[in-house]
Design a protein around this motif. Structure first.
Motif, mmCIF file in Angstrom:
data_model
loop_
_atom_site.group_PDB
_atom_site.id
_atom_site.type_symbol
_atom_site.label_atom_id
_atom_site.label_comp_id
_atom_site.label_asym_id
_atom_site.label_seq_id
_atom_site.Cartn_x
_atom_site.Cartn_y
_atom_site.Cartn_z
ATOM 1 N N ARG A 127 15.363 2.350 20.860
ATOM 2 C CA ARG A 127 14.065 1.973 21.439
ATOM 3 C C ARG A 127 13.982 2.576 22.829
ATOM 4 O O ARG A 127 14.978 2.585 23.549
ATOM 5 C CB ARG A 127 13.958 0.454 21.608
ATOM 6 C CG ARG A 127 13.793 -0.334 20.325
ATOM 7 C CD ARG A 127 14.131 -1.794 20.587
ATOM 8 N NE ARG A 127 13.834 -2.620 19.434
ATOM 9 C CZ ARG A 127 12.757 -3.402 19.333
ATOM 10 N NH1 ARG A 127 11.886 -3.479 20.326
ATOM 11 N NH2 ARG A 127 12.553 -4.121 18.255
ATOM 12 N N VAL A 128 12.813 3.010 23.212
ATOM 13 C CA VAL A 128 12.653 3.640 24.524
ATOM 14 C C VAL A 128 11.458 3.058 25.254
ATOM 15 O O VAL A 128 10.388 2.904 24.677
ATOM 16 C CB VAL A 128 12.431 5.164 24.382
ATOM 17 C CG1 VAL A 128 12.381 5.820 25.758
ATOM 18 C CG2 VAL A 128 13.525 5.787 23.539
ATOM 19 N N ASP A 129 11.645 2.699 26.509
ATOM 20 C CA ASP A 129 10.525 2.492 27.429
ATOM 21 C C ASP A 129 10.557 3.694 28.368
ATOM 22 O O ASP A 129 11.483 3.832 29.179
ATOM 23 C CB ASP A 129 10.684 1.179 28.222
ATOM 24 C CG ASP A 129 10.519 -0.055 27.332
ATOM 25 O OD1 ASP A 129 9.675 -0.012 26.416
ATOM 26 O OD2 ASP A 129 11.239 -1.048 27.555
ATOM 27 N N GLU A 130 9.568 4.559 28.240
ATOM 28 C CA GLU A 130 9.589 5.809 29.010
ATOM 29 C C GLU A 130 9.395 5.528 30.504
ATOM 30 O O GLU A 130 8.819 4.505 30.891
ATOM 31 C CB GLU A 130 8.490 6.762 28.517
ATOM 32 C CG GLU A 130 8.615 7.181 27.053
ATOM 33 C CD GLU A 130 9.763 8.174 26.783
ATOM 34 O OE1 GLU A 130 10.507 8.526 27.726
ATOM 35 O OE2 GLU A 130 9.915 8.582 25.613
ATOM 36 N N THR A 161 14.111 3.335 30.092
ATOM 37 C CA THR A 161 15.177 2.568 29.452
ATOM 38 C C THR A 161 15.353 3.105 28.036
ATOM 39 O O THR A 161 14.382 3.165 27.279
ATOM 40 C CB THR A 161 14.835 1.068 29.368
ATOM 41 O OG1 THR A 161 14.432 0.598 30.649
ATOM 42 C CG2 THR A 161 16.043 0.269 28.901
ATOM 43 N N ARG A 198 17.500 2.277 24.747
ATOM 44 C CA ARG A 198 18.346 1.232 24.164
ATOM 45 C C ARG A 198 18.842 1.714 22.811
ATOM 46 O O ARG A 198 18.061 2.198 21.994
ATOM 47 C CB ARG A 198 17.495 -0.025 23.976
ATOM 48 C CG ARG A 198 18.221 -1.270 23.501
ATOM 49 C CD ARG A 198 17.182 -2.320 23.094
ATOM 50 N NE ARG A 198 17.626 -3.690 23.276
ATOM 51 C CZ ARG A 198 18.046 -4.474 22.286
ATOM 52 N NH1 ARG A 198 18.121 -4.006 21.055
ATOM 53 N NH2 ARG A 198 18.388 -5.724 22.518
ATOM 54 N N ARG A 257 13.280 -4.417 34.092
ATOM 55 C CA ARG A 257 12.022 -4.016 33.464
ATOM 56 C C ARG A 257 11.887 -4.722 32.116
ATOM 57 O O ARG A 257 12.763 -4.611 31.259
ATOM 58 C CB ARG A 257 12.020 -2.500 33.276
ATOM 59 C CG ARG A 257 10.751 -1.981 32.628
ATOM 60 C CD ARG A 257 10.749 -0.455 32.569
ATOM 61 N NE ARG A 257 9.550 0.016 31.900
ATOM 62 C CZ ARG A 257 9.328 1.286 31.592
ATOM 63 N NH1 ARG A 257 10.222 2.209 31.912
ATOM 64 N NH2 ARG A 257 8.222 1.639 30.978
ATOM 65 N N GLN A 285 9.924 -3.076 25.544
ATOM 66 C CA GLN A 285 10.384 -2.966 24.162
ATOM 67 C C GLN A 285 11.872 -2.659 24.098
ATOM 68 O O GLN A 285 12.536 -2.991 23.120
ATOM 69 C CB GLN A 285 9.621 -1.842 23.438
ATOM 70 C CG GLN A 285 8.132 -2.085 23.289
ATOM 71 C CD GLN A 285 7.829 -3.275 22.405
ATOM 72 O OE1 GLN A 285 8.573 -3.574 21.480
ATOM 73 N NE2 GLN A 285 6.744 -3.976 22.703
ATOM 74 N N ALA A 286 12.395 -1.963 25.111
ATOM 75 C CA ALA A 286 13.769 -1.457 25.057
ATOM 76 C C ALA A 286 14.718 -2.252 25.951
ATOM 77 O O ALA A 286 15.870 -1.881 26.120
ATOM 78 C CB ALA A 286 13.792 0.017 25.461
ATOM 79 N N HIS A 328 17.443 -4.555 27.367
ATOM 80 C CA HIS A 328 18.612 -5.303 26.908
ATOM 81 C C HIS A 328 19.195 -6.048 28.094
ATOM 82 O O HIS A 328 19.790 -5.456 28.984
ATOM 83 C CB HIS A 328 19.661 -4.392 26.271
ATOM 84 C CG HIS A 328 20.809 -5.176 25.699
ATOM 85 N ND1 HIS A 328 20.618 -6.140 24.732
ATOM 86 C CD2 HIS A 328 22.133 -5.185 25.974
ATOM 87 C CE1 HIS A 328 21.790 -6.694 24.430
ATOM 88 N NE2 HIS A 328 22.717 -6.138 25.174
#
Lengths: 471, 471
Positions: free
Chosen positions: A89-92, A103, A105, B414, B417-418, B420
C-alpha cells in the motif's frame, strides 16, 4: 542439548538462514517450492509405503494426500507469482503544505518458524505440509517438530527436502528439525523462534499456547485444535434425502478412522425421522480402523466408553467388528436437551470414528443449539429448497465457525485462494488466520512502513511491485 | 456491579447491539462515522477547552488533534465505501469431476470490542478515536474504558456521540463506557468481550495481555506499549545538516511534554561532531511542561533521576525551567557501549521530554546497536546523499520496528491507507497489526468461508461485492 535434539544448533542455523530467505527474490522462493513438490511426487511410491507402515492409514488416501501436499506447494508458488501476498500500500508524497513524505507499506517475513507436524496428515501437515510451504513462501526458515506417529515418513521426507534445498544452495538452516517434545518446548521458549504453528489436540495446543503467551516477548502462535463440526439436517431435507444424507455422513465421519479435524461430530436430526434408521444402516457398514497411535486409540476408547455410560446416551449403531488393535465406528443418539448441561461432554471433540446424533423436535430449537456450539472449524446445513430461506441459522452459525457448508460435508477441504481452515476458540487459537489455502501465508508475515525512504533503499521485489502498482 | 460500573449491563447492551451493527449495511455504518465526525467538529471549541483543563496540553495541539480524529472517522468511512476491507475471495464451483462447490470467503465483525482510551491523546485515542472508529467501521459494538486523565473530556464526547447514535437509531449498546479499572478488568475476563485494544505503558499493557491470554477462551488483544524510537544520524548528515537535525529533534521530542508513543528516545550521533552542541542549544529552548497526570509526572522524575545517577550518564542539556508541577526537557549523553549491558536502562522508554544522545565512533558499530534495539514503533535514519546507499542499516532496523523514517522524524504520524503504527514487542503485543490508518480495521474482523451456500443466503453487502468482483 535437550534429549536427542541440539536445539541451540538448530535454532542458530535457522537464524543464520533468515536473512538469506528474506532476501531471496520471491520467484526463487517459489521455484524452490516447485522443486520440493516435484521431489515429493517422484518419491510418492516409497513415501506412501512408509506412511502406511507408520500410520495404518489407507494407501490410496495417503497417495492422495501426497498429491494434495504438492498442490499446496504449487499454490504458494502461485501466490508468490502475484503481488497480493506482499500487502503493498502506498500513500504518495504530497508537496504540501503540509509537505508529507511518502509511506510505502509492505509485508516482510517474521523470521524462524517452529512448525509442529500433525499426527493425522503425515504429508499435508507434515515436513513439507501447508505450514512449511506457507512459511518458506513468506521467507521464514522452518524448524519442523516431527510427530512420533510417523517418524520414518518424516525422516525420509526431510532427506528428500534437504537434498533439493542443498542443490538449490539454500542454507542448511532453511529447513531443520527437532524430534523430541522437550526440544520443541525449549524452542517455543527461545526468542530466536519468531512464530510457531501447531495442529493437534486442544490439551496439547493450549499448553503450547500458554508457553507462547507467557514468553518475555510473546510468541505469535497459531494452533488448530478441537472441533465438533456440527451438521444440521432440516426436516424437509431429512424427509426427501435421508438415504443420501446418511451415506454422506458415514462417508465423512468414517474414513481415516474419523481422525480428521473436520470430522462431523454432532448431527442434528428431526426426531422420529427415517433418517435416523438410515444413519444406523450406513454406520453398520463402516469398516473398523486402526487408529494413528496407541495414545489416540486409548483416548478414543475411553471417551467412547464414558459417553456410552451416560444415562442420556443411546447407542444407535456400531460399525463392522475389527481385528486386534482396531476400533469400531460408533453412532450415539441423544436428545437435544442433553446438550444443555454446562460443559456437556457431547460438545467436546472425540477424535476418532464417533458421531453423536442429536434429536430435535422443532427447527425453532436449533437457534439456541447453534449458539451453544463451541467454536468450530465448520458447521454444515442440509436443507431442501425453500428451507432456511431466511438464513437465520446460517447467520447464527457463522458467528461460531470458520466455514459454513451448505448441503455438503466438511471433510475433503478444498485448497484454494478462498480457503478458510480456522475458527473461533477452541477450533483454533486465533480466529483471524487459516492454516490451509493461500491466506495461510498471512501467519508468517508482518507489515513494515517505509516513510520517505528513497526507492533504491527498498527491497528489489518491493521496488518492482511498486512499479506495477503505480502502473 | 464493580465499583461504579455496571459491567454486566454494559456488556449485555453491547452484546445485544452486535447483530444490529453486523447487519447494518457498510455504507450506513460509514454515514454514522461521518455524523460523529461532524458532531465532533461542531463541538471542537468546547471540547478543546475541556481537554486543556483535563490534560494541560496546548490548546492548538488539542484542536489539531480533534481534526485528526475527524480525519480518522472519515478515513474509515472511505474504507467502507470500497470493497478491500471485506477481504472477499472466491473459488468458483467446478462441475468436475471432481465436482467442487464454490467457496466465498469474506470478513465479518468479531463482536463487542473493549477499547482503552490512551492518556496522551484524549481525542485521537479517545472515545471516538482510532480504535472506536475502526471497531464501529468493522461492525463491532464498542465499550470504551475512559482514562482517568481526561474524564470531563471523555464524558462530554460520550454525550455528543450518544446523541448522534440515538438520532441514527443505533441501539444504546453500540457505544458504551466503563470508568473504573476494576470494571474494565472484569470486562477483559468476560466472554461477551470478543476483542480488546489498549494504548499505554508496557506494565499496564502486559498485565492486560496476560489476562487476555489466560482466559478460558483467549481474547484477541491489541496493545500498543513502550517504544524507544531510535534515531541514527550518519556522519555526513551530522556534518552538513547538524543545526537542522538538532532543531528537528527538539521539535520532535519536546512538544506535548514528550508524551508521544513515537517520541524519539535514543539518538545515535558521531562522537565529537558539532551536532552534539547544536542539540544542547536546541534543547535549552524547549519549554517546561505539565505532564498529563500526577502519576506520569512522578514516573518521569524518577526515571530521569535514576538515569542521571548512573556513572555512564552525562547531562548534555536541560530545557527552560518550569513552574510548580512542571518538568524540564532533558538531553542525556552516553557512550555507545553503555547500551551493551543486558537490560540496559537506556533501552527502556522514558515517557516524557527526555532524549538520550548515544555517541558512536564508527558507522560500523551501528549494526550491532541496531540489532540490540528493543522492538519499536519506529526507527529513523538521517543520511546525506550517498550515505547508507547499501541499505544495510535500513534492513537491520526493519527487523526491529514497524516504521522506518528516512531523513525525517517519527512524530506527526501520517494517517492514511498505508499507515503502519505497530511493531515488534514491546512496541505492541502483535506486530501484525496497526492501531492507526486504514488497516487498523483488521483487528476487528475475522474471515469466514461459505461453501456451496446459495447467493441469496449471503449477507446483502457480500452479495453486492461479489457481483462487482465477478465484473
Amino acid at each position: 542439548m535437550t534429549g536427542d535434539d541440539d536445539v541451540a544448533a538448530v535454532l542458530d542455523a535457522a537464524t543464520a538462514a533468515a536473512p538469506f530467505l528474506a532476501a531471496l527474490p520471491p520467484d526463487r522462493r517459489g521455484r524452490g517450492l516447485l522443486e520440493l513438490a516435484s521431489a515429493l511426487e517422484d518419491a510418492a511410491g516409497e513415501l506412501t509405503e512408509a506412511a502406511v507402515a507408520d500410520t495404518g492409514l489407507d494407501a490410496e488416501r495417503l497417495r492422495g494426500e501426497i498429491t494434495r501436499t504438492c498442490t499446496q506447494l504449487h499454490l504458494f508458488a502461485d501466490v508468490l507469482a502475484g503481488d497480493d501476498w506482499l500487502g503493498l500500500r502506498v500513500d504518495e508524497a504530497q508537496p504540501g503544505p503540509p509537505r508529507l513524505p511518502s509511506t510505502v507499506r509492505f509485508r516482510m517475513p517474521m523470521g524462524p518458524a517452529l512448525v509442529y507436524e500433525a499426527s493425522n496428515f503425515p504429508f499435508a501437515f507434515g515436513v513439507l505440509g501447508t505450514d512449511t510451504a506457507a512459511a518458506l513462501a513468506a521467507g521464514c526458515p522452518v524448524v519442523v517438530k516431527t510427530h512420533p506417529g510417523h517418524l520414518a515418513t518424516s525422516a525420509r521426507t526431510l532427506e528428500i527436502a534437504s537434498e533439493i534445498l542443498g542443490r538449490l544452495e539454500w542454507p542448511d538452516g532453511a529447513l531443520g528439525a527437532l524430534h523430541t517434545e522437550d526440544g520443541a518446548v525449549a524452542a517455543m521458549a527461545d526468542t530466536r523462534v519468531r512464530v510457531a504453528t501447531f495442529t493437534g489436540s486442544l490439551a496439547a495446543g493450549r499448553a503450547l499456547f500458554d508457553i507462547a503467551a507467557l514468553r518475555a516477548d510473546p510468541l505469535p502462535f497459531y494452533a488448530e485444535m478441537g472441533s465438533v463440526n456440527p451438521v444440521f439436517v432440516l426436516p424437509e431435507a431429512a424427509r426427501t434425502r435421508g438415504r443420501e444424507i446418511a451415506e454422506g455422513l458415514a462417508g465423512s465421519f468414517g474414513p481415516s478412522g474419523g481422525q480428521l479435524c473436520t470430522k462431523p461430530g454432532l448431527v442434528f436430526v428431526p426426531r422420529d425421522s427415517a433418517l435416523e434408521a438410515a444413519i444406523a444402516d450406513a454406520v453398520r457398514d463402516v469398516p473398523a480402523a486402526r487408529l494413528l497411535t496407541e495414545r489416540i486409540s486409548t483416548m478414543y476408547r475411553a471417551t467412547r466408553t464414558a459417553l456410552i455410560s451416560l444415562d442420556s446416551t443411546e447407542v444407535l449403531a456400531t460399525g463392522r467388528r475389527g481385528g486386534a488393535g482396531e476400533v469400531e465406528a460408533t453412532a450415539l443418539a441423544v436428545d437435544l436437551h442433553a446438550l444443555d448441561a454446562p460443559g456437556s461432554p457431547y460438545l467436546e471433540e472425540c477424535f476418532g470414528p464417533l458421531v453423536v446424533v442429536v434429536r430435535y423436535d422443532d427447527v425453532a430449537e436449533l437457534s439456541a443449539a447453534a449458539a451453544r456450539i463451541p467454536g468450530s472449524l465448520t458447521a454444515s446445513v442440509h436443507a431442501a429448497d425453500g428451507e432456511e430461506s431466511g438464513g437465520d441459522l446460517v447467520r447464527l452459525l457463522a458467528d461460531r465457525v470458520g466455514r459454513l457448508v451448505w448441503n455438503g460435508w466438511p471433510t475433503g477441504l478444498r485448497v484454494g485462494q478462498a480457503t478458510h481452515h480456522g475458527g473461533p476458540y477452541p477450533a483454533t487459537s486465533s480466529a483471524q488466520f487459516t492454516s490451509v489455502g493461500a491466506p495461510a501465508i498471512d501467519r508468517f508475515l508482518r507489515p513494515v512502513a517505509y516513510q520517505g525512504v528513497p526507492d533504491e533503499a527498498l527491497p528489489g521485489h518491493v521496488r518492482a511491485a511498486l512499479v506495477r502498482l503505480r502502473g
